[in-house]
Every structure is written in structure tokens, then in C-alpha cells.
Design a protein around this motif. Structure first.
Motif, mmCIF file in Angstrom:
data_model
loop_
_atom_site.group_PDB
_atom_site.id
_atom_site.type_symbol
_atom_site.label_atom_id
_atom_site.label_comp_id
_atom_site.label_asym_id
_atom_site.label_seq_id
_atom_site.Cartn_x
_atom_site.Cartn_y
_atom_site.Cartn_z
ATOM 1 N N LYS A 65 -44.381 6.265 -6.377
ATOM 2 C CA LYS A 65 -44.627 5.393 -5.386
ATOM 3 C C LYS A 65 -44.418 5.897 -3.964
ATOM 4 C CE LYS A 65 -46.009 1.819 -7.424
ATOM 5 N NZ LYS A 65 -46.941 2.137 -8.610
ATOM 6 N N SER A 90 -52.627 1.106 -1.168
ATOM 7 C CA SER A 90 -54.101 0.612 0.049
ATOM 8 C C SER A 90 -54.122 1.105 0.885
ATOM 9 C CB SER A 90 -53.685 -0.903 -0.601
ATOM 10 O OG SER A 90 -53.810 -1.160 -1.925
ATOM 11 N N ASN A 149 -46.955 0.783 -0.579
ATOM 12 C CA ASN A 149 -45.559 0.238 -2.245
ATOM 13 C C ASN A 149 -47.095 0.048 -2.937
ATOM 14 O OD1 ASN A 149 -47.118 -1.903 -1.152
ATOM 15 N ND2 ASN A 149 -45.759 -3.419 -1.715
ATOM 16 N N SER A 150 -48.333 1.024 -2.347
ATOM 17 C CA SER A 150 -49.933 0.289 -3.691
ATOM 18 C C SER A 150 -50.514 1.337 -3.338
ATOM 19 C CB SER A 150 -50.132 -0.827 -3.196
ATOM 20 O OG SER A 150 -50.726 -1.042 -1.592
#
Length: 167
Positions: free
Chosen positions: A47, A158, A155-156
Motif C-alpha cells: 500500500k 484506484s 489506500n487502494s
């Protein structure tokens, strides 16, 4: 019965032209692109990642490059990204890379008389450097004649893009 949950606020950063962020913090980073290019890097297991916003491809090709800050050129950005990745003891091939921008947004009538199309040069430079460094390019949204607002969730991994028209 109503239950109120207190969710942690995601910190948000606006990345200005010539800036780079590399972090393991769960932040949201956004920037606005015209002919500039943004690259996001994200390591799914750790991450960890970053985002840049560069204005011109290579410091060596421009007259008096010392007048511009470090993140202004893509060549400086790649050097910084690779330093951060080495410091984390990771490999570029472990990261997901995404590239955005390079829109031909300056639509003056005689734009073709100049020797360089900055938008196209920025795109070519970013794509080439990503390949040479061994990054896995997961997505790209480049070119055209529009502005892009790019939002990156650290965090993702995206990324969202919102489009604007020029002219």
C-alpha cells in the motif's frame, strides 16, 4: 436505535505542477492536467505509492533548465521515484503504474509551426521511461484535446478521471 460511527477522515492533497508525492499514508491526491502528465505508482501488497505532475519531459533538452524546480521535468520525477522505490527495497516491476494527461489544450491557430508538441513529448517520455524502468503499466488515459482532473486513492490504488473541455 441509531449508531453513529466515527470514520477517520482521509487526508487530501492537491498536487501542483512540478510536485511529487510518495507515501505509505492512506491519502487522496488530486491534480489538474492540461498538456502536463501525471503518473501514479502503487504497490498493492505494501500500500505504498506516489503521484507526480510534470510539465516538460527532459531537463537536458531545454535552455536554462536550472530556472525550474526539481519536479518540473519528467526526468527528475523518474529519478525521485526510483530513489524512493530503492529506499523501500522494492522493484519497479512490483508497482502498478498509470499515466494520464498530455492533452492538446492550447488551441491557438498556428500551434503547428513550433518544433515541439509539448503534450505529445510528455506522453512519449512518460511511456518510454515507464517501460525502460520495468513498471507494469496497468492503465493510461492520454492525449486528446481536453483537461483532466485526476484523483488517486493511495489506500487502494484506484484512480478517477474527470474531463473538462478546452476553448
Amino acid at each position: 436505535m441509531t449508531i453513529a460511527l466515527s470514520l477517520p477522515q482521509t487526508r487530501k492533497f492537491v498536487l501542483n505542477p512540478g510536485e511529487l508525492l510518495f507515501s505509505q499514508e492512506p491519502v487522496q491526491v488530486q491534480t489538474l492536467l492540461g498538456s502536463c502528465v501525471a503518473i501514479t505508482l502503487w504497490h498493492p501488497q505494501h500500500k505504498l505509492g506516489g503521484m507526480c505532475h510534470y510539465l516538460l519531459p527532459d531537463r537536458q533538452r531545454f535552455h536554462r533548465p536550472e530556472r525550474h524546480p526539481h519536479g518540473y521535468f519528467g526526468s527528475d520525477v523518474f529519478h525521485s521515484f526510483l530513489e524512493h522505490i530503492a529506499k523501500a527495497r522494492l522493484s519497479p516491476s512490483e508497482f502498478e503504474a498509470k499515466i494520464f494527461g498530455g492533452g492538446n489544450v492550447i488551441l491557438w491557430p498556428d500551434r503547428h509551426r513550433f518544433n515541439i508538441n509539448v503534450a505529445e513529448a510528455n506522453i512519449r517520455f512518460g511511456q518510454q521511461r515507464l517501460r525502460e524502468a520495468g513498471f507494469a503499466v496497468k492503465a493510461e488515459d492520454v492525449g486528446g484535446e481536453r483537461y483532466r482532473q485526476v484523483v488517486f486513492e493511495m489506500n487502494s490504488g484506484s484512480v478517477w478521471v474527470k474531463y473538462g473541455r478546452c476553448g
